[in-house]
Design a protein around this motif. Structure first.
Motif, PDB file in Angstrom:
ATOM      1  N   VAL A 148       0.836  -1.196   0.000  1.00  0.00           N
ATOM      2  CA  VAL A 148       0.000   0.000   0.000  1.00  0.00           C
ATOM      3  C   VAL A 148       0.874   1.250   0.000  1.00  0.00           C
ATOM      4  CG1 VAL A 148      -1.668   1.353   1.341  1.00  0.00           C
ATOM      5  CG2 VAL A 148      -1.972  -1.112   1.099  1.00  0.00           C
ATOM      6  N   GLN A 149       1.944   1.236   0.803  1.00  0.00           N
ATOM      7  CA  GLN A 149       2.852   2.374   0.844  1.00  0.00           C
ATOM      8  C   GLN A 149       3.549   2.547  -0.495  1.00  0.00           C
ATOM      9  OE1 GLN A 149       3.295   4.713   3.346  1.00  0.00           O
ATOM     10  NE2 GLN A 149       4.373   5.715   1.650  1.00  0.00           N
ATOM     11  N   ALA A 150       3.932   1.413  -1.124  1.00  0.00           N
ATOM     12  CA  ALA A 150       4.587   1.483  -2.435  1.00  0.00           C
ATOM     13  C   ALA A 150       3.648   2.077  -3.475  1.00  0.00           C
ATOM     14  CB  ALA A 150       5.040   0.091  -2.861  1.00  0.00           C
ATOM     15  N   ALA A 151       2.363   1.702  -3.410  1.00  0.00           N
ATOM     16  CA  ALA A 151       1.376   2.248  -4.353  1.00  0.00           C
ATOM     17  C   ALA A 151       1.205   3.743  -4.128  1.00  0.00           C
ATOM     18  CB  ALA A 151       0.043   1.531  -4.200  1.00  0.00           C
ATOM     19  N   ASN A 152       1.176   4.161  -2.863  1.00  0.00           N
ATOM     20  CA  ASN A 152       1.078   5.589  -2.551  1.00  0.00           C
ATOM     21  C   ASN A 152       2.295   6.346  -3.081  1.00  0.00           C
ATOM     22  OD1 ASN A 152      -1.396   6.110  -1.208  1.00  0.00           O
ATOM     23  ND2 ASN A 152      -0.640   5.139   0.645  1.00  0.00           N
ATOM     24  N   ASP A 153       3.483   5.757  -2.905  1.00  0.00           N
ATOM     25  CA  ASP A 153       4.707   6.395  -3.401  1.00  0.00           C
ATOM     26  C   ASP A 153       4.668   6.528  -4.918  1.00  0.00           C
ATOM     27  OD1 ASP A 153       5.620   6.534  -0.810  1.00  0.00           O
ATOM     28  OD2 ASP A 153       6.932   4.772  -0.975  1.00  0.00           O
ATOM     29  N   ALA A 154       4.190   5.454  -5.587  1.00  0.00           N
ATOM     30  CA  ALA A 154       4.105   5.486  -7.046  1.00  0.00           C
ATOM     31  C   ALA A 154       3.086   6.525  -7.500  1.00  0.00           C
ATOM     32  CB  ALA A 154       3.722   4.102  -7.577  1.00  0.00           C
ATOM     33  N   LEU A 155       1.978   6.647  -6.767  1.00  0.00           N
ATOM     34  CA  LEU A 155       0.960   7.644  -7.112  1.00  0.00           C
ATOM     35  C   LEU A 155       1.528   9.053  -6.990  1.00  0.00           C
ATOM     36  CD1 LEU A 155      -2.047   8.052  -7.859  1.00  0.00           C
ATOM     37  CD2 LEU A 155      -2.509   8.288  -5.433  1.00  0.00           C
TER      38      LEU A 155
END
Length: 260
Positions: A148-155
């Motif tokens: 989830v954190q990785a997805a937020n970072d990518a966003l």
């Protein structure tokens, strides 16, 4: 891992755009390979993708993959209360969907709203794209805090123009055209990725369908992989998730019979 992060973030951004523009041995759900699916698949290669050319040919004609007659027969609904919609928010047909909508007056609950209200019944066919069995098994499982954190970072990278991904850049361009600020995307996207984490807990393996298949009890979505190509069917036609699943499986079998 980078592609999975970008795909998740791009999906969040696409959902933001869609909402604004229209005011989506057996360890199927884990990181291990589903050995039965490898044995049954045509390629016998868990990393092969894109071999089902028949399915890929339908990327430009989702409406032909599940016909009106197919949907009416599977749901038992009347054509008199039906309308259709072809959603093409982004140029890439992997992000398109064709939706059958029925105004049957069903009373149901919408996430975030406590009381019941009239909700439309719908069937959607969408998201045909090349995908390996390995990626399929990694994608449709409960998300970890790190993912989830990785997805937020990518966003955040997408919003700042640092993604280097064509689909993500196109989605950001669409957002600018709709006057959606990057701060709004980051704020809304962060909330949605938290929701996606909860949704990811709803994945359940479906045996005997395609090379691999997974049903989500929260979103009423069926994900099917056949010979290196994935497609999705959403059936939100009842308050009973098992009925939704049963109709989705019937429709998926129709698709698979067209493109084995």
């Amino acid at each position: 891992m980078k592609s999975i992060k970008l795909s998740a973030a791009a999906a969040v951004l696409s959902l933001i755009l869609f909402s604004c523009g229209n005011s989506d041995n057996k360890k199927q759900n884990g990181n291990d390979i589903n050995l039965d699916a490898v044995i049954n698949s045509k390629s016998n290669d868990p990393n092969a993708k894109g071999d089902n050319k028949c399915l890929l040919d339908y990327q430009s004609k989702y409406d032909a993959l599940l016909s009106e007659e197919d949907v009416l027969a599977a749901t038992g609904f009347s054509k008199d209360v039906m309308e259709t919609k072809y959603n093409k928010v982004l140029k890439n047909p992997e992000n398109h969907e064709f939706v059958y909508i029925f105004e049957n007056g069903r009373m149901g609950k919408i996430p975030g709203i406590k009381s019941e209200m009239a909700v439309p019944d719908l069937v959607a066919i969408r998201s045909i794209k090349p995908m390996s069995l390995t990626t399929f098994n990694q994608s449709y499982q409960a998300a970890t805090d790190e993912q989830v954190q990785a997805a937020n970072d990518a966003l955040n990278d997408i919003a700042d123009g640092n993604s280097g991904d064509a689909d993500a850049d196109e989605a950001m361009k669409k957002a600018k055209e709709q006057n959606i600020s990057k701060d709004e995307i980051k704020k809304t996207g962060g909330a949605l990725t938290d929701v996606f984490k909860e949704v990811s807990k709803g994945y359940r393996a479906v045996e005997g369908l395609g090379d691999a298949a997974c049903w989500n009890i929260v979103t009423n979505e069926l994900y099917v992989l056949q010979n290196g190509v994935k497609f999705e069917i959403r059936t939100d036609i009842s308050n009973d998730t098992e009925k939704n699943k049963s109709v989705a499986v019937k429709l998926a079998e129709i698709v698979l019979n067209k493109c084995k």
